[in-house]
Design a protein around this motif. Structure first.
Motif, PDB file in Angstrom:
ATOM      1  N   PHE A   1       9.485  13.447  -6.678  1.00 13.99           N
ATOM      2  CA  PHE A   1       8.650  12.617  -5.822  1.00 13.99           C
ATOM      3  C   PHE A   1       9.521  11.519  -5.219  1.00 13.99           C
ATOM      4  O   PHE A   1      10.211  10.805  -5.950  1.00 13.99           O
TER       5      PHE A   1
ATOM      6  N   SER B   1       1.954  10.304   2.159  1.00 16.52           N
ATOM      7  CA  SER B   1       0.807   9.471   1.802  1.00 16.52           C
ATOM      8  C   SER B   1       1.209   8.025   1.962  1.00 16.52           C
ATOM      9  O   SER B   1       2.382   7.674   1.826  1.00 16.52           O
ATOM     10  N   ARG B   2       0.230   7.172   2.221  1.00 17.34           N
ATOM     11  CA  ARG B   2       0.490   5.749   2.442  1.00 17.34           C
ATOM     12  C   ARG B   2      -0.553   4.940   1.680  1.00 17.34           C
ATOM     13  O   ARG B   2      -1.745   5.208   1.780  1.00 17.34           O
TER      14      ARG B   2
ATOM     15  N   LYS C   1       4.693   7.891   0.160  1.00 20.08           N
ATOM     16  CA  LYS C   1       5.158   9.031  -0.634  1.00 20.08           C
ATOM     17  C   LYS C   1       5.688  10.027   0.383  1.00 20.08           C
ATOM     18  O   LYS C   1       4.945  10.567   1.193  1.00 20.08           O
TER      19      LYS C   1
ATOM     20  N   PHE D   1       9.619   8.136  -3.025  1.00 19.49           N
ATOM     21  CA  PHE D   1       8.800   7.012  -2.586  1.00 19.49           C
ATOM     22  C   PHE D   1       9.636   6.010  -1.816  1.00 19.49           C
ATOM     23  O   PHE D   1      10.795   5.765  -2.157  1.00 19.49           O
TER      24      PHE D   1
ATOM     25  N   HIS E   1      11.357  11.218 -10.050  1.00 20.57           N
ATOM     26  CA  HIS E   1      11.078  10.329  -8.925  1.00 20.57           C
ATOM     27  C   HIS E   1      12.327   9.628  -8.413  1.00 20.57           C
ATOM     28  O   HIS E   1      13.306   9.482  -9.141  1.00 20.57           O
TER      29      HIS E   1
ATOM     30  N   LEU F   1      -2.169   9.525  -4.253  1.00 20.83           N
ATOM     31  CA  LEU F   1      -0.875  10.195  -4.124  1.00 20.83           C
ATOM     32  C   LEU F   1      -0.924  11.660  -4.530  1.00 20.83           C
ATOM     33  O   LEU F   1       0.083  12.360  -4.477  1.00 20.83           O
TER      34      LEU F   1
END
Length: 97
Positions: free
Chosen positions: A8, A74-75, A67, A10, A40, A90
């Motif tokens: 992931f 995504s926000r 993301k 970010f 992540h 998320l």
């Protein structure tokens, strides 16, 4: 053959050391360590130091989390303090240990 877990990615936009920015950084790190250990990457960008990047990503409020991967972007705007809501937003509700 084992299936590798997705990473992931970010990007967190903050405004210097403002209280909400500090909280968002801490909450994101805690969330990632708890729900996405070793899965992540976090990039923190200060809008005061990199305003062009913020504009390129259409960031108009801080803190804002993007993301970037996997799947769709995504926000989330805010301090990320509502863990369950953040996980749902998320798409991470299935990653609860």
């Amino acid at each position: 053959m084992s299936k590798s877990k997705p990473i992931f990615i970010f990007r967190l936009y903050v405004a210097g050391e403002a209280q909400n920015s500090v909280l968002a950084r801490a909450n994101l790190r805690a969330l990632c360590e708890t729900y996405l250990p070793e899965q992540h990457q976090i990039e923190v960008l200060d809008v005061f130091r990199e305003p062009k990047r913020a504009l390129d990503d259409a960031i108009f409020m801080t803190p804002t989390l993007l993301k970037l991967a996997p799947a769709s972007v995504s926000r989330i705007v805010g301090t990320l303090s509502q863990t369950q809501s953040v996980l749902l937003a998320l798409g991470l509700e299935g990653h609860v240990p």
